[in-house]
Enzyme design. Structure first.
Site, PDB file in Angstrom:
ATOM      1  CG  ASP A  86       0.322  -1.557   7.499  1.00  0.00           C
ATOM      2  OD1 ASP A  86       1.211  -2.436   7.535  1.00  0.00           O
ATOM      3  OD2 ASP A  86       0.546  -0.348   7.688  1.00  0.00           O
ATOM      4  CG  HIS A 105      -4.386  -0.263   6.134  1.00  0.00           C
ATOM      5  ND1 HIS A 105      -4.238  -0.300   7.493  1.00  0.00           N
ATOM      6  CD2 HIS A 105      -3.395   0.556   5.664  1.00  0.00           C
ATOM      7  CE1 HIS A 105      -3.207   0.451   7.850  1.00  0.00           C
ATOM      8  NE2 HIS A 105      -2.681   0.999   6.755  1.00  0.00           N
ATOM      9  CG  HIS A 153      -0.352   0.032   2.526  1.00  0.00           C
ATOM     10  ND1 HIS A 153       0.440  -0.980   3.027  1.00  0.00           N
ATOM     11  CD2 HIS A 153      -0.399   0.976   3.505  1.00  0.00           C
ATOM     12  CE1 HIS A 153       0.836  -0.666   4.251  1.00  0.00           C
ATOM     13  NE2 HIS A 153       0.353   0.518   4.558  1.00  0.00           N
ATOM     14  CG  HIS A 193       3.660  -2.818  10.437  1.00  0.00           C
ATOM     15  ND1 HIS A 193       2.725  -2.104  11.149  1.00  0.00           N
ATOM     16  CD2 HIS A 193       4.003  -2.030   9.385  1.00  0.00           C
ATOM     17  CE1 HIS A 193       2.511  -0.944  10.548  1.00  0.00           C
ATOM     18  NE2 HIS A 193       3.280  -0.879   9.479  1.00  0.00           N
ATOM     19  CG  HIS A 227      -0.225   4.380   4.818  1.00  0.00           C
ATOM     20  ND1 HIS A 227      -1.027   3.551   5.574  1.00  0.00           N
ATOM     21  CD2 HIS A 227      -0.991   5.485   4.531  1.00  0.00           C
ATOM     22  CE1 HIS A 227      -2.221   4.127   5.747  1.00  0.00           C
ATOM     23  NE2 HIS A 227      -2.213   5.290   5.127  1.00  0.00           N
ATOM     24  CG  ASP A 232       4.743   2.835   7.334  1.00  0.00           C
ATOM     25  OD1 ASP A 232       3.848   3.287   6.598  1.00  0.00           O
ATOM     26  OD2 ASP A 232       4.527   1.946   8.178  1.00  0.00           O
ATOM     27  CG  HIS A 233       4.246  -0.163   4.159  1.00  0.00           C
ATOM     28  ND1 HIS A 233       4.230  -1.512   4.433  1.00  0.00           N
ATOM     29  CD2 HIS A 233       3.752   0.443   5.269  1.00  0.00           C
ATOM     30  CE1 HIS A 233       3.743  -1.714   5.645  1.00  0.00           C
ATOM     31  NE2 HIS A 233       3.444  -0.542   6.170  1.00  0.00           N
TER      32      HIS A 233
END
Length: 306
Positions: free
Chosen positions: A211, A140, A63, A269, A65, A67-68
């Site tokens: 996530d 999510h 996805h 995570h 976001h 942090d990914h």
């Protein structure tokens, strides 16, 4: 086949855990590496390993976001600077193409290798003679996917001694029989390939989730997997908080593994609220429900044997 964790934290980088990135090493199977997510500083993490960016073949983004995702432009650029020439294909949700192309364009980055960006939906994303990769949407705050990597069954071991007893010497006929093709000898004898090849070698299954709250799609992706990688941002007892933030707890991840009948669970995570000492407690929470559980750590490796 080996899974190598480059980043195992949630949200923001921390001293103990960098943000998410996982390398699936397929060096014996195809001489390449597949990357799942690419959080900020993933290329810095790679510097501490034997991983060669030039071997990265496919990148799967769960996805969008940060942090990914935020480490992706830098990794792509460095791969080019370091002499990578083979094609890279990136799979991920809608919006990925705009992010990558804008980042490279604005920074004036030119890649010396072909780059393909595939914006995905549910279903089969990739298939060749060795592997199938399936995706399903999880629960999510933004579209987030889980991936099921399926290794196709391999032909059984060639029964060489049995072939020699039948008067067949090593050569081209061995290759045909190994491929399941029956052959006829010069004297007219027909050798049925199935008689000279052992049972098929069952392919392995690895499930890597983005996530997610606990959900049915996660269980379906994980069904009978050899290894399930499931986020566990929060500890047991924080189910309400996990639900509000579209995440899972240690015990929820373990419940998914149990119901999906997986062989091994690895939780990752992990929120930065949990220090090194808390990791053992998080692991025991998962093991209280699913005994064959592990907890990821940066630079941890898990082999997936046949």
């Amino acid at each position: 086949m080996e899974l190598f964790f480059l980043g195992t934290g949630a949200g923001v980088p921390a001293k103990l855990r960098n943000v998410t990135a996982i390398a699936l090493k397929l060096l014996e199977e195809r001489g390449s590496i597949w990357l799942f997510d690419c959080g900020e500083a993933t290329q810095h993490q790679i510097l501490h390993t034997s991983i060669k960016p030039s071997r990265i073949e496919n990148i799967f983004i769960t996805h969008l976001h940060g942090d990914h995702l935020y480490g992706l432009p830098g990794l792509l650029a460095s791969r080019s600077f370091q002499g990578g020439e083979s094609k890279v294909t990136i799979y991920g949700p809608a919006g990925l193409k705009a992010f990558v192309e804008t980042s490279l364009s604005v920074s004036g980055t030119y890649l010396k290798y072909p780059l393909e960006i595939v914006e995905i939906s549910e279903g089969v994303l990739f298939e060749d003679e060795q592997f199938i990769v399936e995706a399903r949407k999880l629960e999510h705050g933004i579209p987030s996917y889980g991936f099921r990597i399926i290794e196709k069954d391999r032909p059984g071991t060639l029964l060489v001694d049995k072939l020699k007893e039948a008067g067949v010497t090593p050569g081209p006929l061995y290759k045909k029989i190994k491929e399941g093709i029956s052959v006829t000898l010069e004297d007219g004898t027909i050798l049925e390939a199935a008689r000279f090849v052992g049972p098929k070698q069952k392919g392995r299954v690895v499930t890597i989730l983005g996530d997610t709250r606990i959900c049915e799609a996660a269980q379906e992706l994980a069904r009978n997997a050899d290894l399930l990688v499931h986020e566990a941002t929060f500890a047991k007892g924080e189910e309400a908080l996990a639900y509000d933030y579209y995440h899972s707890t240690t015990t929820q991840a373990a419940e998914t593994a149990k119901h999906a009948n997986v062989k091994t669970l690895c939780i990752t995570h992990i929120s930065s609220r949990y220090d090194r000492n808390a990791a053992e407690e998080l692991l025991q929470e998962a093991r209280s429900i699913f005994s064959n559980s592990e907890i990821a750590a940066d630079f941890k490796s898990i082999a997936i044997p046949r």
